[in-house]
Design a protein around this motif. Structure first.
Motif, PDB file in Angstrom:
ATOM      1  N   THR A 182      48.441  46.774  41.217  1.00 19.85           N
ATOM      2  CA  THR A 182      48.879  45.425  41.585  1.00 19.85           C
ATOM      3  C   THR A 182      50.377  45.402  41.852  1.00 19.85           C
ATOM      4  O   THR A 182      51.137  46.144  41.206  1.00 19.85           O
TER       5      THR A 182
ATOM      6  N   LEU B 116      53.136  42.837  38.921  1.00 21.87           N
ATOM      7  CA  LEU B 116      53.766  43.078  37.619  1.00 21.87           C
ATOM      8  C   LEU B 116      55.209  43.537  37.830  1.00 21.87           C
ATOM      9  O   LEU B 116      55.547  44.061  38.890  1.00 21.87           O
TER      10      LEU B 116
ATOM     11  N   SER C  14      47.764  40.919  31.898  1.00 24.26           N
ATOM     12  CA  SER C  14      47.265  41.711  33.037  1.00 24.26           C
ATOM     13  C   SER C  14      45.912  42.325  32.686  1.00 24.26           C
ATOM     14  O   SER C  14      45.599  42.523  31.505  1.00 24.26           O
ATOM     15  N   LEU C  15      45.157  42.596  33.733  1.00 22.20           N
ATOM     16  CA  LEU C  15      43.833  43.222  33.601  1.00 22.20           C
ATOM     17  C   LEU C  15      43.690  44.269  34.693  1.00 22.20           C
ATOM     18  O   LEU C  15      44.231  44.100  35.794  1.00 22.20           O
TER      19      LEU C  15
ATOM     20  N   TYR D 184      38.144  44.405  36.459  1.00 22.90           N
ATOM     21  CA  TYR D 184      37.717  43.398  35.482  1.00 22.90           C
ATOM     22  C   TYR D 184      38.300  42.012  35.776  1.00 22.90           C
ATOM     23  O   TYR D 184      38.171  41.113  34.961  1.00 22.90           O
TER      24      TYR D 184
ATOM     25  N   GLY E  91      38.537  38.416  37.956  1.00 18.50           N
ATOM     26  CA  GLY E  91      37.597  37.516  38.634  1.00 18.50           C
ATOM     27  C   GLY E  91      36.289  37.314  37.884  1.00 18.50           C
ATOM     28  O   GLY E  91      35.322  36.801  38.438  1.00 18.50           O
TER      29      GLY E  91
ATOM     30  N   GLY F  70      36.231  35.781  34.747  1.00 17.92           N
ATOM     31  CA  GLY F  70      36.454  34.743  33.731  1.00 17.92           C
ATOM     32  C   GLY F  70      37.151  35.270  32.478  1.00 17.92           C
ATOM     33  O   GLY F  70      37.418  34.518  31.540  1.00 17.92           O
ATOM     34  N   ILE F  71      37.438  36.584  32.467  1.00 18.64           N
ATOM     35  CA  ILE F  71      38.033  37.177  31.256  1.00 18.64           C
ATOM     36  C   ILE F  71      39.459  36.639  31.035  1.00 18.64           C
ATOM     37  O   ILE F  71      39.817  36.243  29.928  1.00 18.64           O
ATOM     38  N   GLY F  72      40.239  36.583  32.132  1.00 21.38           N
ATOM     39  CA  GLY F  72      41.636  36.148  32.011  1.00 21.38           C
ATOM     40  C   GLY F  72      41.750  34.736  31.446  1.00 21.38           C
ATOM     41  O   GLY F  72      42.596  34.466  30.583  1.00 21.38           O
TER      42      GLY F  72
ATOM     43  N   ASN G   5      51.289  35.321  44.144  1.00 24.43           N
ATOM     44  CA  ASN G   5      50.165  35.627  43.241  1.00 24.43           C
ATOM     45  C   ASN G   5      49.295  34.370  43.060  1.00 24.43           C
ATOM     46  O   ASN G   5      49.339  33.681  42.037  1.00 24.43           O
TER      47      ASN G   5
ATOM     48  N   ALA H  50      46.791  34.201  39.962  1.00 20.71           N
ATOM     49  CA  ALA H  50      47.434  33.890  38.677  1.00 20.71           C
ATOM     50  C   ALA H  50      47.822  32.409  38.654  1.00 20.71           C
ATOM     51  O   ALA H  50      47.558  31.720  37.666  1.00 20.71           O
TER      52      ALA H  50
ATOM     53  N   HIS I 110      46.498  29.914  40.174  1.00 23.12           N
ATOM     54  CA  HIS I 110      45.292  29.101  40.015  1.00 23.12           C
ATOM     55  C   HIS I 110      44.861  29.054  38.549  1.00 23.12           C
ATOM     56  O   HIS I 110      44.566  27.991  38.009  1.00 23.12           O
TER      57      HIS I 110
ATOM     58  N   TYR J 223      46.676  29.652  35.863  1.00 21.85           N
ATOM     59  CA  TYR J 223      47.673  28.968  35.030  1.00 21.85           C
ATOM     60  C   TYR J 223      47.585  27.442  35.222  1.00 21.85           C
ATOM     61  O   TYR J 223      47.661  26.689  34.250  1.00 21.85           O
TER      62      TYR J 223
ATOM     63  N   LYS K 162      44.957  25.780  36.145  1.00 22.22           N
ATOM     64  CA  LYS K 162      43.687  25.355  35.537  1.00 22.22           C
ATOM     65  C   LYS K 162      43.847  25.181  34.025  1.00 22.22           C
ATOM     66  O   LYS K 162      43.231  24.296  33.432  1.00 22.22           O
TER      67      LYS K 162
HETATM   68  C1  LIG Z   1      45.921  36.964  36.835  1.00 18.14           C
HETATM   69  C2  LIG Z   1      44.787  37.452  35.957  1.00 18.14           C
HETATM   70  C3  LIG Z   1      45.271  37.673  34.544  1.00 18.14           C
HETATM   71  C4  LIG Z   1      43.670  36.376  35.937  1.00 18.14           C
HETATM   72  O1  LIG Z   1      42.603  36.826  35.149  1.00 18.14           O
HETATM   73  P1  LIG Z   1      41.094  36.860  35.765  1.00 18.14           P
HETATM   74  O2  LIG Z   1      40.186  37.343  34.703  1.00 18.14           O
HETATM   75  O3  LIG Z   1      41.106  37.613  37.034  1.00 18.14           O
HETATM   76  O4  LIG Z   1      40.868  35.309  36.024  1.00 18.14           O
HETATM   77  P2  LIG Z   1      39.495  34.493  35.918  1.00 18.14           P
HETATM   78  O5  LIG Z   1      38.367  35.339  36.385  1.00 18.14           O
HETATM   79  O6  LIG Z   1      39.390  33.902  34.556  1.00 18.14           O
HETATM   80  O7  LIG Z   1      39.785  33.300  36.926  1.00 18.14           O
HETATM   81  C5  LIG Z   1      40.131  33.562  38.258  1.00 18.14           C
HETATM   82  C6  LIG Z   1      40.210  32.242  39.007  1.00 18.14           C
HETATM   83  O8  LIG Z   1      41.051  32.442  40.160  1.00 18.14           O
HETATM   84  C7  LIG Z   1      40.322  32.099  41.324  1.00 18.14           C
HETATM   85  N1  LIG Z   1      40.826  32.973  42.363  1.00 18.14           N
HETATM   86  C8  LIG Z   1      40.498  34.252  42.635  1.00 18.14           C
HETATM   87  N2  LIG Z   1      41.219  34.714  43.668  1.00 18.14           N
HETATM   88  C9  LIG Z   1      42.038  33.713  44.037  1.00 18.14           C
HETATM   89  C10 LIG Z   1      43.028  33.569  45.051  1.00 18.14           C
HETATM   90  N3  LIG Z   1      43.314  34.573  45.874  1.00 18.14           N
HETATM   91  N4  LIG Z   1      43.660  32.375  45.157  1.00 18.14           N
HETATM   92  C11 LIG Z   1      43.403  31.351  44.315  1.00 18.14           C
HETATM   93  N5  LIG Z   1      42.464  31.429  43.343  1.00 18.14           N
HETATM   94  C12 LIG Z   1      41.798  32.602  43.219  1.00 18.14           C
HETATM   95  C13 LIG Z   1      38.874  32.288  40.947  1.00 18.14           C
HETATM   96  O9  LIG Z   1      38.052  31.532  41.790  1.00 18.14           O
HETATM   97  C14 LIG Z   1      38.868  31.767  39.518  1.00 18.14           C
HETATM   98  O10 LIG Z   1      38.944  30.357  39.530  1.00 18.14           O
HETATM   99  P3  LIG Z   1      37.881  29.417  38.749  1.00 18.14           P
HETATM  100  O11 LIG Z   1      37.900  29.845  37.316  1.00 18.14           O
HETATM  101  O12 LIG Z   1      38.432  28.042  38.957  1.00 18.14           O
HETATM  102  O13 LIG Z   1      36.571  29.680  39.393  1.00 18.14           O
HETATM  103  C15 LIG Z   1      44.179  38.796  36.499  1.00 18.14           C
HETATM  104  O14 LIG Z   1      43.596  38.558  37.757  1.00 18.14           O
HETATM  105  C16 LIG Z   1      45.186  39.932  36.615  1.00 18.14           C
HETATM  106  O15 LIG Z   1      45.503  40.569  35.627  1.00 18.14           O
HETATM  107  N6  LIG Z   1      45.638  40.224  37.831  1.00 18.14           N
HETATM  108  C17 LIG Z   1      46.519  41.385  38.081  1.00 18.14           C
HETATM  109  C18 LIG Z   1      47.841  41.314  37.340  1.00 18.14           C
HETATM  110  C19 LIG Z   1      48.477  39.949  37.421  1.00 18.14           C
HETATM  111  O16 LIG Z   1      48.570  39.343  38.471  1.00 18.14           O
HETATM  112  N7  LIG Z   1      48.932  39.457  36.251  1.00 18.14           N
HETATM  113  C20 LIG Z   1      49.611  38.183  36.167  1.00 18.14           C
HETATM  114  C21 LIG Z   1      51.027  38.395  36.433  1.00 18.14           C
HETATM  115  S1  LIG Z   1      51.893  36.840  36.470  1.00 18.14           S
END
Ligand SMILES: CC(C)(COP(=O)(O)OP(=O)(O)OC[C@H]1O[C@@H](n2cnc3c(N)ncnc32)[C@H](O)[C@@H]1OP(=O)(O)O)[C@@H](O)C(=O)NCCC(=O)NCCS
Length: 191
Positions: A50, A53, A113-114, A118, A120, A122-124, A151, A154, A156, A158, A160
């Motif tokens: 990614t 980070l 981070s994930l 893993y 998308g 719902g874990i985050g 991003n 992320a 979205h 936050y 939510k």
């Molecule tokens: C950011 C992160 C922690 C979120 O955790 P996750 O497990 O992927 O998130 P969830 O599955 O719980 O939720 C994802 C939501 O984003 C939405 N989403 C997915 N891609 C999206 C995009 N491109 N734009 C907007 N929303 C998006 C999904 O529809 C879902 O929304 P919903 O719950 O309303 O249906 C994770 O994706 C991650 O670690 N990403 C890589 C590192 C990173 O970016 N860390 C954060 C640094 S600030």
């Protein structure tokens, strides 16, 4: 406020997530020093996947050891909470909330981070709720975080969870090709 219920490797929460119809058992747990190699493998893998980070180079085992020791000390001192996400015995995610100090000791900064495979699921979202509950136990009243401007996922998640944007600092990230990106600061009260 109560002291964090830290114990090395203690499981905080377990749940199942679904990926392509298959069940994945997810364990959220506190770190221990025996996680050093797993944690090092995780951070060096996720940073390659990614561009969102701050880390942009491989960490050495010594650097990761310093981070893990400092983190565990922070948990014992009630200043920091760190939770790993584990699937099949492997660290696939990491998140922390760290208190500021002095007059701002009630403010905690969250980072999460994930591994890509893993995301998308719902874990985050679930993981952040747990981190914030633990932060509240530790006496955190305001959670601060930030994300690079592009991003969208992320942001979205936050929004939510009730985070509000404060503003965007321009040119907060500089990539190897010389291009810049802003960083948006967000906050949320823990009532
Ligand atoms: C950011 C992160 C922690 C979120 O955790 P996750 O497990 O992927 O998130 P969830 O599955 O719980 O939720 C994802 C939501 O984003 C939405 N989403 C997915 N891609 C999206 C995009 N491109 N734009 C907007 N929303 C998006 C999904 O529809 C879902 O929304 P919903 O719950 O309303 O249906 C994770 O994706 C991650 O670690 N990403 C890589 C590192 C990173 O970016 N860390 C954060 C640094 S600030």
């Amino acid at each position: 406020m109560m002291p964090l219920d830290y114990a090395p490797g203690k499981v905080v929460e377990e749940f199942d997530a679904k990926k392509e119809g298959k069940r994945i058992h997810v364990v959220l747990r506190y770190p221990s020093m025996s996680d050093l190699d797993g944690a090092l493998g995780y951070i060096n893998a996720v940073m390659k996947e990614t561009e969102f980070l701050r880390h942009n180079r491989e960490l050495s085992r010594e650097e990761e050891k310093e981070w893990l020791e400092g983190t565990i000390k922070g948990m014992k001192d009630n200043n920091k909470v760190a939770i790993f996400v584990e699937v099949n015995g492997r660290i696939v995610g990491s998140g922390t909330v760290e208190k500021s100090f002095g007059a701002s000791a009630h403010v905690g900064t969250l980072g999460i981070s994930l591994l890509d495979r893993y995301t998308g699921l719902g874990i985050g979202t679930r993981y952040m709720k747990t981190l914030m509950e633990k932060a509240k136990d530790m006496g955190v009243e305001v959670v601060k975080l930030s994300h690079y401007e592009s991003n969208d996922r992320a942001r979205h998640v936050y929004e939510k969870l009730g985070f509000k944007p404060v503003g965007t600092m321009p040119r907060a990230r500089k990539d190897k090709d010389g291009s810049y990106q802003g960083e948006t600061i967000m906050y949320r009260m823990l009532e």
